[in-house]
Write a protein that holds these residues in place. Structure first.
Motif, mmCIF file in Angstrom:
data_model
loop_
_atom_site.group_PDB
_atom_site.id
_atom_site.type_symbol
_atom_site.label_atom_id
_atom_site.label_comp_id
_atom_site.label_asym_id
_atom_site.label_seq_id
_atom_site.Cartn_x
_atom_site.Cartn_y
_atom_site.Cartn_z
ATOM 1 N N PRO A 49 45.597 47.306 26.015
ATOM 2 C CA PRO A 49 46.499 48.493 25.725
ATOM 3 C C PRO A 49 46.885 49.857 25.446
ATOM 4 N N PRO A 50 47.628 51.064 25.602
ATOM 5 C CA PRO A 50 47.427 51.964 26.081
ATOM 6 C C PRO A 50 46.398 52.412 25.642
ATOM 7 N N GLY A 51 46.408 53.840 26.307
ATOM 8 C CA GLY A 51 44.729 54.828 25.335
ATOM 9 C C GLY A 51 43.564 54.408 25.751
ATOM 10 N N ALA A 52 43.086 53.150 26.390
ATOM 11 C CA ALA A 52 41.948 52.579 26.962
ATOM 12 C C ALA A 52 41.814 52.759 28.229
ATOM 13 N N GLY A 53 41.646 54.054 28.165
ATOM 14 C CA GLY A 53 41.522 54.951 29.643
ATOM 15 C C GLY A 53 41.925 54.212 31.221
ATOM 16 N N PRO A 54 40.946 53.800 31.536
ATOM 17 C CA PRO A 54 41.054 53.443 33.095
ATOM 18 C C PRO A 54 41.795 51.482 32.754
ATOM 19 N N ALA A 55 41.343 50.915 32.044
ATOM 20 C CA ALA A 55 41.621 49.446 32.019
ATOM 21 C C ALA A 55 42.765 49.656 31.720
ATOM 22 N N SER A 56 43.621 50.511 30.679
ATOM 23 C CA SER A 56 44.927 50.415 30.498
ATOM 24 C C SER A 56 45.666 50.126 31.303
ATOM 25 N N GLY A 57 46.369 48.565 30.807
ATOM 26 C CA GLY A 57 47.498 48.066 31.441
ATOM 27 C C GLY A 57 47.148 46.842 31.918
ATOM 28 N N ALA A 58 45.423 46.901 32.613
ATOM 29 C CA ALA A 58 44.964 45.605 32.751
ATOM 30 C C ALA A 58 45.009 44.068 32.419
ATOM 31 N N ILE A 59 45.668 43.058 33.166
ATOM 32 C CA ILE A 59 46.165 41.485 31.982
ATOM 33 C C ILE A 59 44.891 41.150 32.148
ATOM 34 N N ALA A 60 43.521 40.229 31.025
ATOM 35 C CA ALA A 60 43.061 39.219 31.295
ATOM 36 C C ALA A 60 43.474 37.775 31.282
ATOM 37 N N ARG A 61 42.058 37.210 32.320
ATOM 38 C CA ARG A 61 42.473 35.682 31.996
ATOM 39 C C ARG A 61 42.389 34.705 31.225
ATOM 40 N N PHE A 62 42.533 36.085 29.638
ATOM 41 C CA PHE A 62 42.227 35.007 28.280
ATOM 42 C C PHE A 62 42.522 36.536 27.154
ATOM 43 N N ARG A 63 43.451 35.148 26.111
ATOM 44 C CA ARG A 63 43.682 36.948 25.231
ATOM 45 C C ARG A 63 42.653 37.305 24.665
ATOM 46 N N LEU A 64 42.202 38.509 24.221
ATOM 47 C CA LEU A 64 41.441 39.865 24.184
ATOM 48 C C LEU A 64 40.828 39.073 22.404
ATOM 49 N N GLU A 65 39.700 38.857 22.225
ATOM 50 C CA GLU A 65 39.518 39.324 21.346
ATOM 51 C C GLU A 65 39.534 40.450 20.567
#
Length: 305
Positions: free
Chosen positions: A38-54
């Motif tokens: 989600p937004p607000g997570a620094g450089p990783a914001s917007g990245a779509i992972a292979r699996f649902r984030l736990e």
């Protein structure tokens, strides 16, 4: 250009009502949305992972190829997902290599991301000892196709795409950076393999970039150049990966004996030429008939190993 493959199987007129396809799309895209940082997570914001984030701060794997396809799916679910797709596009642009370990400008690597802290680290390939990407041709091609999809879905945001005019041109050049004399692309600079799926992804990416150049960027000469290059790749596929004696496409140029008895990759990859209109209509019909004859229960995964 949305490419949807929809298969509805009906046993008889008295069969149950067809599935609610819109509901299925919404459910699947909601699941994809749960895999995005989600937004607000620094450089990783917007990245779509292979699996649902736990919950918690476990590291998540990001394959830019998979994520761009996921973002295409999100666009199919309506405008509520446009901001999330744009966030992925921004993440992708901000992670281009200038250059990578092969000296290629505009490629992108796989990443581990931490959705809580926003930290990122490169995925390292144990075979090469270098940062990992599965391909350069297909990664760039699929992303260019996503950009066209976004342009068509959100036409009022054209200025956002025009602001990335230079990066888009770089990405088109990444697609053909591994072009071989036989008019096929290798998967990446250090991997010669000429794969059917990669080359079709590459060809479609150039088709879609030409559309962007002509329709969004106002560059007809650029569009003509990349249209010509896309045609060159298509001819390369037909000349080098269609095996007349087998009446099948190989899953790679050095795989001249594909078999309907092997579900993946041999049989399953025939779907890509079907979807994107390769060969004659009669050839595509024959491929479709042969696939269903070899794997009659493929829609249920009952005979898919």
């Amino acid at each position: 250009m949305f490419v949807g493959v929809l298969f509805v199987v009906s046993a008889s007129a008295s069969a149950a009502a067809p599935p609610d396809l819109e509901r299925i799309i919404q459910d699947e895209v909601y699941w994809i949305s749960l895999a995005q940082v989600p937004p607000g997570a620094g450089p990783a914001s917007g990245a779509i992972a292979r699996f649902r984030l736990e919950g918690g701060s476990e590291w998540a794997y990001v394959s830019p190829y998979d994520a761009s396809i996921a973002a295409q799916g999100m666009l199919a679910a309506g405008s509520r997902y446009h901001p999330m797709v744009k966030s992925w596009i921004e993440w992708y642009f901000s992670h281009l290599n200038w250059p990578d370990y092969s000296g290629l400008y505009g490629s992108i690597h796989d990443y581990w991301v931490n959705p809580v802290t926003g930290q990122e680290r490169l995925v390292m390939d144990p075979l090469t000892g270098q940062p990992r990407y599965d391909s350069t041709d297909a990664y760039a091609g699929v992303f260019l196709s996503l950009l066209r999809d976004y342009a068509e879905a959100a036409p009022t945001d054209a200025e956002f795409l025009r602001a990335h005019r230079y990066q888009m041109d770089v990405l088109a050049n990444v697609v053909i950076a591994t072009l071989h004399p036989n008019d096929l692309t290798g998967a990446r600079p250090d991997w010669y393999g000429e794969y059917l799926l990669d080359n079709i992804d590459a060809e479609q990416g150039l088709v879609d970039y030409a559309w962007l150049a002509r329709t969004v960027l106002g560059q007809p000469a650029v569009a003509n150049y990349w249209d010509d290059m896309a045609r060159r790749l298509r001819v390369g596929v037909e000349r080098n990966i269609w095996f007349e004696d087998r009446q099948m496409y190989g899953w790679a140029s050095d795989q001249p004996s594909p078999s309907w008895a092997v579900f993946y990759p041999d049989a399953a990859v025939q779907a890509w030429p079907l979807i994107y209109g390769y060969g004659s209509a009669s050839r595509r019909q024959a491929l479709w008939s042969s696939f269903n004859a070899a794997w009659p229960a493929w829609t249920t995964s009952a005979d898919n190993p």
